[in-house]
Write an enzyme that holds these catalytic residues in place. Structure first.
Site, PDB file in Angstrom:
ATOM      1  N   TRP A   1      33.187 -63.563  -5.447  1.00 24.14           N
ATOM      2  CA  TRP A   1      32.798 -62.157  -5.520  1.00 24.14           C
ATOM      3  C   TRP A   1      31.282 -62.130  -5.504  1.00 24.14           C
ATOM      4  O   TRP A   1      30.625 -63.008  -6.071  1.00 24.14           O
ATOM      5  CB  TRP A   1      33.297 -61.502  -6.813  1.00 24.14           C
ATOM      6  CG  TRP A   1      34.775 -61.329  -6.908  1.00 24.14           C
ATOM      7  CD1 TRP A   1      35.640 -62.053  -7.677  1.00 24.14           C
ATOM      8  CD2 TRP A   1      35.572 -60.374  -6.213  1.00 24.14           C
ATOM      9  NE1 TRP A   1      36.919 -61.614  -7.509  1.00 24.14           N
ATOM     10  CE2 TRP A   1      36.914 -60.590  -6.610  1.00 24.14           C
ATOM     11  CE3 TRP A   1      35.287 -59.366  -5.288  1.00 24.14           C
ATOM     12  CZ2 TRP A   1      37.964 -59.821  -6.122  1.00 24.14           C
ATOM     13  CZ3 TRP A   1      36.339 -58.611  -4.808  1.00 24.14           C
ATOM     14  CH2 TRP A   1      37.657 -58.834  -5.226  1.00 24.14           C
TER      15      TRP A   1
ATOM     16  N   ASP B   1      26.426 -64.963  -5.385  1.00 29.23           N
ATOM     17  CA  ASP B   1      27.793 -65.120  -5.856  1.00 29.23           C
ATOM     18  C   ASP B   1      27.861 -64.914  -7.364  1.00 29.23           C
ATOM     19  O   ASP B   1      27.040 -65.420  -8.119  1.00 29.23           O
ATOM     20  CB  ASP B   1      28.327 -66.519  -5.503  1.00 29.23           C
ATOM     21  CG  ASP B   1      29.829 -66.589  -5.669  1.00 29.23           C
ATOM     22  OD1 ASP B   1      30.280 -66.755  -6.818  1.00 29.23           O
ATOM     23  OD2 ASP B   1      30.561 -66.459  -4.674  1.00 29.23           O
ATOM     24  N   HIS B   2      28.884 -64.153  -7.796  1.00 33.23           N
ATOM     25  CA  HIS B   2      28.981 -63.769  -9.206  1.00 33.23           C
ATOM     26  C   HIS B   2      29.223 -64.974 -10.115  1.00 33.23           C
ATOM     27  O   HIS B   2      28.857 -64.957 -11.295  1.00 33.23           O
ATOM     28  CB  HIS B   2      30.098 -62.741  -9.389  1.00 33.23           C
ATOM     29  CG  HIS B   2      29.888 -61.831 -10.556  1.00 33.23           C
ATOM     30  ND1 HIS B   2      29.387 -62.272 -11.769  1.00 33.23           N
ATOM     31  CD2 HIS B   2      30.105 -60.509 -10.710  1.00 33.23           C
ATOM     32  CE1 HIS B   2      29.319 -61.250 -12.611  1.00 33.23           C
ATOM     33  NE2 HIS B   2      29.735 -60.172 -11.989  1.00 33.23           N
ATOM     34  N   ALA B   3      29.846 -66.030  -9.594  1.00 28.77           N
ATOM     35  CA  ALA B   3      30.068 -67.218 -10.419  1.00 28.77           C
ATOM     36  C   ALA B   3      28.758 -67.897 -10.786  1.00 28.77           C
ATOM     37  O   ALA B   3      28.656 -68.576 -11.813  1.00 28.77           O
ATOM     38  CB  ALA B   3      30.979 -68.203  -9.685  1.00 28.77           C
TER      39      ALA B   3
END
EC number: 2.3.1.-
Length: 495
Positions: A35, A170-172
């Protein structure tokens, strides 16, 4: 608004490593992999240097020396579980350096003016509602890259001499705290490189950057590791209303198996709005709720979330569009576990709270909702968060952005407060507007500091007011503004 993309460059750290490096991302952080963070736009009304694109690209590369992982790529791998079972689990891995693609830096221009994208009359002393549908910022968003790509930046120059910086990753790899940490370091490095100023008071307090993917999981290993204690941890974690990749809603018990994958939810069909609350209005609302609950545990932000939740439920009831919605609220591990301020990553979970059955009056009472929120969050103690990490360590990380989407309509709230946007400056200029470029789903509320338009003699974060970005169906928004609690909110233009 038409935007012309002039060129696109791959961007790497200035001192890129010759060989590739890899790291397994923390399990909790991996829950958000594939995400993108909500792409943010920073608008400036001028730039004092001669080479906007070259300067920003050089300072970005230098900044990535401290954040090389953000220019990395993600993939999946299997690792052995550290027990006697011999079982393997899927994990997300980041690779950077060597021949990796890196991030993307896009150079663009437009004949529009920065002021054309701002509210007609921004005055922090008043509260207002603004329909942003004809002020779309979507052309300022970085072009779509594969889901495994690293950081994406688009710099757009405006006819008036201003410019915009659009940023996502990227959200991670990056929660809102990490995004704020990154843009803060980039701002400081750029100012040192391209201005003659020798003191940088707003950047003095920036923490040293730290990438340590195993930091949180080591805390779990430091706890009692007997079989009995592990089972207690699992029971505790699974009793909490925590959203997981395989459990997107409290009403859904589907798992990520077989053909249960579903496409992402449909994009927002609502209208994007900006609600600005003046400092005095924000205090009036939050203090009223705090005094009514007589609880010192209810913070101003919890009080304000409960106010918005109640207002949304009442508006939906007036429009007969459905029952009271659940609230999904992120909670960070950073402060409860005492994580280093400079730790990059995404150590957070979303907490799910019931909206109640249709017609329940209490779910339109912000005082009741503030108590519900506070009591729910109080369950997320240090031991509870470590239990969640242990439970997550026994599960697979998501394989891609396709995951279970069994969900009912809900309200989501996230805060960008306190991450330094009010202290940014690239050269001699601070942003005149900061906000999300798009709101991907309806009922998503994003809170940010109001932008400075005059001096405010206060140390409170909302000294310039509070901005709420939200996308709602037009009839629901009209009903929301009809609430007597929002009587002081002035409409800008025709909505």
């Amino acid at each position: 608004m038409k935007v012309e993309v002039m060129s696109s460059h791959r961007v790497h750290p200035e001192h890129k490593k010759a060989s590739e490096e890899t790291a397994i991302l923390p399990v909790i952080d991996s829950w958000y992999c594939y995400w993108r963070t909500l792409a943010a736009i920073y608008l400036f009304d001028a730039y004092s240097g001669p080479e906007l694109y070259t300067d920003l690209r050089q300072s970005l590369s230098k900044t990535l020396d401290d954040f090389p992982q953000l220019a990395g790529t993600l993939d999946n791998c299997n690792i052995q579980v550290e027990d006697k079972s011999g079982r393997s689990v899927r994990r997300t891995r980041v690779t950077w350096g060597g021949n990796t693609l890196g991030g993307e830096f896009i150079e663009a221009k437009t004949n529009a003016r920065v002021r054309s994208l701002l509210p007609p009359s921004i005055q922090n002393i008043s509260s207002f509602a603004w329909d942003r549908s004809d002020r779309t910022l979507r052309p300022l968003f970085p072009a779509t890259l594969p889901e495994t790509s690293g950081i994406r930046v688009q710099v757009t120059s405006f006819k008036c001499g201003g410019f915009g910086i659009a940023l996502d990753m990227d959200h991670a790899l990056a929660d809102a705290h990490t995004v704020g940490l990154f843009i803060g370091h980039w701002s400081a490095i750029h100012t040192r490189m391209f201005t003659s100023t020798t003191t940088f008071p707003s950047q003095i307090s920036l923490p040293n950057v730290m990438f340590n993917p195993q930091f949180v999981e080591k805390k779990v290993h430091e706890t009692d590791n007997t079989y009995g204690s592990k089972m207690v941890m699992l029971d505790r974690a699974r009793e909490l209303p925590t959203r997981r990749p395989d459990l997107r809603d409290k009403s859904s018990q589907r798992t990520m198996q077989g053909n249960m994958f579903k496409p992402p939810p449909k994009p927002s069909a609502g209208v994007p709005y900006l609600l600005h609350f003046s400092a005095s209005e924000y205090e009036r609302i939050t203090r009223g709720i705090q005094q009514a609950t007589a609880s010192p545990q209810i913070t101003d932000q919890v009080a304000f979330v409960s106010f918005l939740w109640a207002a949304l439920n009442k508006a939906r009831a007036r429009c007969s569009v459905g029952q009271a919605v659940d609230l999904h609220l992120p909670t960070s591990f950073r402060w409860t576990l005492g994580l280093p301020e400079g730790l990059i990553g995404s150590p957070l979970v979303a907490v799910m709270m019931d909206g109640g059955p249709d017609g329940e009056v209490c779910y339109t009472d912000p005082v009741v909702l503030a108590t519900i929120i506070t009591k729910t969050l109080e369950r997320y103690t240090e031991d509870a968060l470590l239990a969640i990490v242990y439970d997550a360590s026994l599960r697979d990380s998501p394989a891609s952005m396709l995951r279970g989407f069994e969900r009912r309509e809900r309200m989501e709230f996230t805060s960008g407060v306190g991450f330094g946007s009010d202290k940014l400056s690239f050269g001699c200029h601070s942003p005149v507007f900061v906000g999300p470029i798009i709101l991907p789903v309806d009922n998503l509320f994003i809170m940010a500091e109001g932008m400075r338009t005059s001096e405010a003699h206060s140390s409170k974060w909302y000294k310039h007011g509070a901005n709420i970005f939200v996308s709602l169906p037009q009839d629901v928004f009209r009903a929301l503004l009809a609430d007597p609690a929002l009587i002081n909110v002035e409409l800008l233009g025709d909505i």
